[in-house]
Design a protein around this motif. Structure first.
Motif, PDB file in Angstrom:
ATOM      1  N   ALA B  34       0.797  -1.179   0.024  1.00  0.00           N
ATOM      2  CA  ALA B  34      -0.071  -0.073  -0.039  1.00  0.00           C
ATOM      3  C   ALA B  34       0.951   1.292   0.167  1.00  0.00           C
ATOM      4  CB  ALA B  34      -0.782   0.075   1.059  1.00  0.00           C
ATOM      5  N   CYS B  35       0.915   1.899  -1.087  1.00  0.00           N
ATOM      6  CA  CYS B  35       1.586   3.092  -1.210  1.00  0.00           C
ATOM      7  C   CYS B  35       0.875   4.458  -0.575  1.00  0.00           C
ATOM      8  CB  CYS B  35       2.049   3.564  -2.593  1.00  0.00           C
ATOM      9  SG  CYS B  35       2.910   2.100  -3.261  1.00  0.00           S
ATOM     10  N   ILE B  36       1.447   4.979   0.613  1.00  0.00           N
ATOM     11  CA  ILE B  36       0.516   5.850   1.073  1.00  0.00           C
ATOM     12  C   ILE B  36       1.287   7.323   1.010  1.00  0.00           C
ATOM     13  CG2 ILE B  36      -0.396   6.611   3.128  1.00  0.00           C
ATOM     14  CD1 ILE B  36      -0.028   3.734   3.879  1.00  0.00           C
ATOM     15  N   LEU B  37       0.592   8.265   0.458  1.00  0.00           N
ATOM     16  CA  LEU B  37       1.082   9.641   0.228  1.00  0.00           C
ATOM     17  C   LEU B  37       0.503  10.711   1.334  1.00  0.00           C
ATOM     18  CD1 LEU B  37       2.824  11.969  -1.151  1.00  0.00           C
ATOM     19  CD2 LEU B  37       1.005  12.204  -2.703  1.00  0.00           C
ATOM     20  N   ASN B  38       1.377  11.214   2.014  1.00  0.00           N
ATOM     21  CA  ASN B  38       0.441  12.502   2.952  1.00  0.00           C
ATOM     22  C   ASN B  38       1.536  13.633   2.422  1.00  0.00           C
ATOM     23  OD1 ASN B  38       0.156  14.153   4.810  1.00  0.00           O
ATOM     24  ND2 ASN B  38       1.123  13.361   6.522  1.00  0.00           N
ATOM     25  N   ALA B  39       0.676  14.261   1.371  1.00  0.00           N
ATOM     26  CA  ALA B  39       1.163  15.596   0.685  1.00  0.00           C
ATOM     27  C   ALA B  39       1.224  16.879   1.686  1.00  0.00           C
ATOM     28  CB  ALA B  39       0.846  15.808  -0.574  1.00  0.00           C
ATOM     29  N   GLY B  40       0.454  16.802   2.613  1.00  0.00           N
ATOM     30  CA  GLY B  40       0.128  17.944   3.751  1.00  0.00           C
ATOM     31  C   GLY B  40       1.317  18.335   4.787  1.00  0.00           C
ATOM     32  N   GLU B  41       1.108  19.278   5.485  1.00  0.00           N
ATOM     33  CA  GLU B  41       1.878  19.759   6.437  1.00  0.00           C
ATOM     34  C   GLU B  41       1.907  19.162   7.886  1.00  0.00           C
ATOM     35  OE1 GLU B  41       4.299  21.909   5.451  1.00  0.00           O
ATOM     36  OE2 GLU B  41       3.513  21.403   3.430  1.00  0.00           O
ATOM     37  N   ARG B  42       1.044  18.289   7.987  1.00  0.00           N
ATOM     38  CA  ARG B  42       1.010  17.629   9.429  1.00  0.00           C
ATOM     39  C   ARG B  42       1.163  16.154   9.214  1.00  0.00           C
ATOM     40  NH1 ARG B  42      -3.421  21.737  10.228  1.00  0.00           N
ATOM     41  NH2 ARG B  42      -4.756  20.123   9.453  1.00  0.00           N
ATOM     42  N   ASP B  43       1.509  15.524  10.170  1.00  0.00           N
ATOM     43  CA  ASP B  43       2.112  14.093  10.242  1.00  0.00           C
ATOM     44  C   ASP B  43       0.327  13.235  10.292  1.00  0.00           C
ATOM     45  OD1 ASP B  43       4.309  14.734  10.469  1.00  0.00           O
ATOM     46  OD2 ASP B  43       4.744  13.776  12.458  1.00  0.00           O
ATOM     47  N   ALA B  44       0.306  12.295   9.365  1.00  0.00           N
ATOM     48  CA  ALA B  44      -0.955  11.661   9.373  1.00  0.00           C
ATOM     49  C   ALA B  44      -0.931  10.293  10.296  1.00  0.00           C
ATOM     50  CB  ALA B  44      -1.245  11.258   8.082  1.00  0.00           C
ATOM     51  N   HIS B  45      -1.899  10.132  11.273  1.00  0.00           N
ATOM     52  CA  HIS B  45      -1.860   9.001  11.970  1.00  0.00           C
ATOM     53  C   HIS B  45      -2.847   8.002  11.406  1.00  0.00           C
ATOM     54  CE1 HIS B  45      -0.314  12.312  14.358  1.00  0.00           C
ATOM     55  NE2 HIS B  45       0.518  11.590  14.808  1.00  0.00           N
ATOM     56  N   VAL B  46      -2.413   6.641  10.974  1.00  0.00           N
ATOM     57  CA  VAL B  46      -3.244   6.009  10.366  1.00  0.00           C
ATOM     58  C   VAL B  46      -3.678   4.715  10.891  1.00  0.00           C
ATOM     59  CG1 VAL B  46      -3.356   4.766   8.024  1.00  0.00           C
ATOM     60  CG2 VAL B  46      -2.086   7.082   8.115  1.00  0.00           C
ATOM     61  N   LEU B  47      -4.888   4.101  10.985  1.00  0.00           N
ATOM     62  CA  LEU B  47      -5.218   2.921  11.589  1.00  0.00           C
ATOM     63  C   LEU B  47      -5.537   1.939  10.221  1.00  0.00           C
ATOM     64  CD1 LEU B  47      -7.362   3.837  14.441  1.00  0.00           C
ATOM     65  CD2 LEU B  47      -4.917   3.151  14.659  1.00  0.00           C
ATOM     66  N   LEU B  48      -5.057   0.646  10.399  1.00  0.00           N
ATOM     67  CA  LEU B  48      -5.215  -0.101   9.232  1.00  0.00           C
ATOM     68  C   LEU B  48      -5.909  -1.261   9.886  1.00  0.00           C
ATOM     69  CD1 LEU B  48      -4.740  -1.704   6.711  1.00  0.00           C
ATOM     70  CD2 LEU B  48      -2.374  -2.097   7.380  1.00  0.00           C
ATOM     71  N   MET B  49      -7.011  -1.851   9.139  1.00  0.00           N
ATOM     72  CA  MET B  49      -7.868  -2.883   9.507  1.00  0.00           C
ATOM     73  C   MET B  49      -7.694  -4.049   8.493  1.00  0.00           C
ATOM     74  SD  MET B  49      -9.228  -2.567  12.688  1.00  0.00           S
ATOM     75  CE  MET B  49     -10.381  -4.304  12.671  1.00  0.00           C
ATOM     76  N   ILE B  50      -7.277  -5.123   8.672  1.00  0.00           N
ATOM     77  CA  ILE B  50      -7.531  -6.102   7.681  1.00  0.00           C
ATOM     78  C   ILE B  50      -8.487  -7.332   7.923  1.00  0.00           C
ATOM     79  CG2 ILE B  50      -5.969  -8.257   6.630  1.00  0.00           C
ATOM     80  CD1 ILE B  50      -4.599  -5.688   6.257  1.00  0.00           C
ATOM     81  N   TYR B  51      -9.142  -7.386   6.755  1.00  0.00           N
ATOM     82  CA  TYR B  51     -10.492  -8.215   6.965  1.00  0.00           C
ATOM     83  C   TYR B  51     -10.245  -9.583   5.948  1.00  0.00           C
ATOM     84  CZ  TYR B  51     -12.859  -3.966   8.249  1.00  0.00           C
ATOM     85  OH  TYR B  51     -13.198  -2.840   8.894  1.00  0.00           O
ATOM     86  N   PHE B  52     -10.746 -10.553   6.406  1.00  0.00           N
ATOM     87  CA  PHE B  52     -10.543 -11.931   6.013  1.00  0.00           C
ATOM     88  C   PHE B  52     -11.924 -12.472   5.544  1.00  0.00           C
ATOM     89  CE2 PHE B  52      -7.333 -11.345   8.925  1.00  0.00           C
ATOM     90  CZ  PHE B  52      -6.004 -11.491   8.126  1.00  0.00           C
ATOM     91  N   SER B  53     -11.998 -13.976   4.855  1.00  0.00           N
ATOM     92  CA  SER B  53     -13.283 -14.196   4.405  1.00  0.00           C
ATOM     93  C   SER B  53     -13.825 -15.215   5.443  1.00  0.00           C
ATOM     94  CB  SER B  53     -13.133 -14.867   3.165  1.00  0.00           C
ATOM     95  OG  SER B  53     -11.897 -16.265   3.334  1.00  0.00           O
ATOM     96  N   VAL B  54     -13.091 -15.590   6.278  1.00  0.00           N
ATOM     97  CA  VAL B  54     -13.725 -16.568   7.204  1.00  0.00           C
ATOM     98  C   VAL B  54     -13.207 -16.422   8.887  1.00  0.00           C
ATOM     99  CG1 VAL B  54     -14.252 -18.442   5.447  1.00  0.00           C
ATOM    100  CG2 VAL B  54     -11.888 -18.418   6.615  1.00  0.00           C
ATOM    101  N   ARG B  55     -12.813 -15.095   9.052  1.00  0.00           N
ATOM    102  CA  ARG B  55     -12.581 -15.083  10.650  1.00  0.00           C
ATOM    103  C   ARG B  55     -12.613 -13.495  10.688  1.00  0.00           C
ATOM    104  NH1 ARG B  55      -6.115 -15.648  11.451  1.00  0.00           N
ATOM    105  NH2 ARG B  55      -5.637 -15.295   9.231  1.00  0.00           N
ATOM    106  N   GLU B  56     -12.465 -13.301  12.026  1.00  0.00           N
ATOM    107  CA  GLU B  56     -12.561 -11.907  12.284  1.00  0.00           C
ATOM    108  C   GLU B  56     -11.524 -10.871  11.924  1.00  0.00           C
ATOM    109  OE1 GLU B  56     -15.129 -10.044  14.291  1.00  0.00           O
ATOM    110  OE2 GLU B  56     -16.373 -11.593  13.581  1.00  0.00           O
ATOM    111  N   PRO B  57     -11.564  -9.624  11.514  1.00  0.00           N
ATOM    112  CA  PRO B  57     -10.660  -8.859  11.265  1.00  0.00           C
ATOM    113  C   PRO B  57      -9.372  -8.730  12.173  1.00  0.00           C
ATOM    114  CG  PRO B  57     -12.929  -7.678  11.126  1.00  0.00           C
ATOM    115  CD  PRO B  57     -13.012  -9.106  11.895  1.00  0.00           C
TER     116      PRO B  57
END
Lengths: 124, 124, 124, 124
Positions: B34-57
């Motif tokens: 995942a290429c993630i660009l933050n072109a802004g002037e403030r740091d970006a705090h990112v939360l990532l969730m991963i989803y599956f087909s047969v179990r909880e994220p």
């Protein structure tokens, strides 16, 4: 009806492989391209910024996409500064006229080429 | 003019091949990014969730994309938990600052690499 | 904050190669996939229509993508009717909950696989 | 509920390789395609313009995508004028009904094919 396109575009992916199986052939050398369409009736003046992972951005690079023309801009043609190879980068285009941007990589690190392409992210 | 990007992104495709023809070469090992660009002037705090087909994220995984920087996040670098190979997944990114996300897979199950890439789906 | 996604999606490209270099290996057999993410808290009930160039559409095919799950739907798994090989088609998904759809083809007509992928077109 | 799609679409990338490893096989010859879905109940009348880097645009090319049908238009099938090979171009589609457009290239300059695809840029 306004010309098709938007004035700001971003490509988050960016990575020019240093290696190419066809180093002497410009078309088949590993490269990335921003295809830029200006379908409108006025020339578009575009500023390009390049973002990196561990240093300050490069640019702006300035260029013009003429009215009713397309420009297929190769990132390995940029100079002052050149974009380093095997290095993560992203790009942002800001135009004074609506344009459409699509990103492509041709990767020839191996003897058979691989391709990828996507419409870039746009916003006015 | 606000920074380019949006605060929520989703990549529906996800599948890291277990096999690689170039297992000892990190750049050519089968992987997704995942290429993630933050072109802004403030740091970006990112939360990532991963989803599956047969179990909880899985997640949230938390990370920071610094202001005026890009981060090319390899899904095979995620730990606690790691993402299993040869398994369908999807991902969602939520950021406190506008970012731009592009998805890429390099697939080297065979001796020649294959590539695919797309701008992810975005929504504020 | 509403769940990420939209309720209608379209994939204009569609073509499942009849030939595969790896016909006995499901993962490497030529195929197209719609990756469908339901990141919300309610199951999504989805209707899929398949459009052709010279005959009436097929469907609707009905299926459920459970809450907080992804489904990677292979078009060659559709039955009643099955999608013919080497035939142009397009697809439209209508859901009662927001979903995100990405399209992928793995093409193994030749001994080395080729890949392509794109976020589908969405609209509420 | 209106039919899915928009009335204006642009593909910034365009380049048909002159060379093909499989010149006698139409499906495997290097080519680019615009896949056009008309999921609505009325025929869509479409005008296509082709933009170049160093000369005036070609077109409009006019064609109809029937209601509830898809058309996979190969750019190498255009005539009057034909699109030159190994030449940068872009395309714009204007329709009187909502359509969905996806762009694909199959590249067989080398013995193994490479693929790329993206949902085109759309705007009403």
């Amino acid at each position: 009806m306004p010309p098709i396109g938007r004035t700001r575009w971003a490509i988050a992916e960016g990575w020019i492989p240093r290696d190419s199986s066809f180093a002497g052939d410009r078309a088949l050398m590993s490269h990335e391209t921003a295809c830029i369409l200006n379908a409108g009736e006025r020339d578009a003046h575009v500023l390009l910024m390049i973002y990196f992972s561990v240093r300050e951005p490069a640019g702006p690079y300035a260029f013009t996409v003429q009215a009713r023309r397309t420009m297929h801009l190769r990132f390995d043609d940029l100079t002052d500064p050149a974009i380093p190879r095997d290095t993560d980068y992203s790009s942002v285009f800001i135009s004074d006229e609506p344009i459409v941007v699509q990103h492509t990589r041709l990767d020839s690190r191996k003897a058979e080429i691989a391709l990828m392409s996507t419409t870039a992210y746009s916003q006015d």
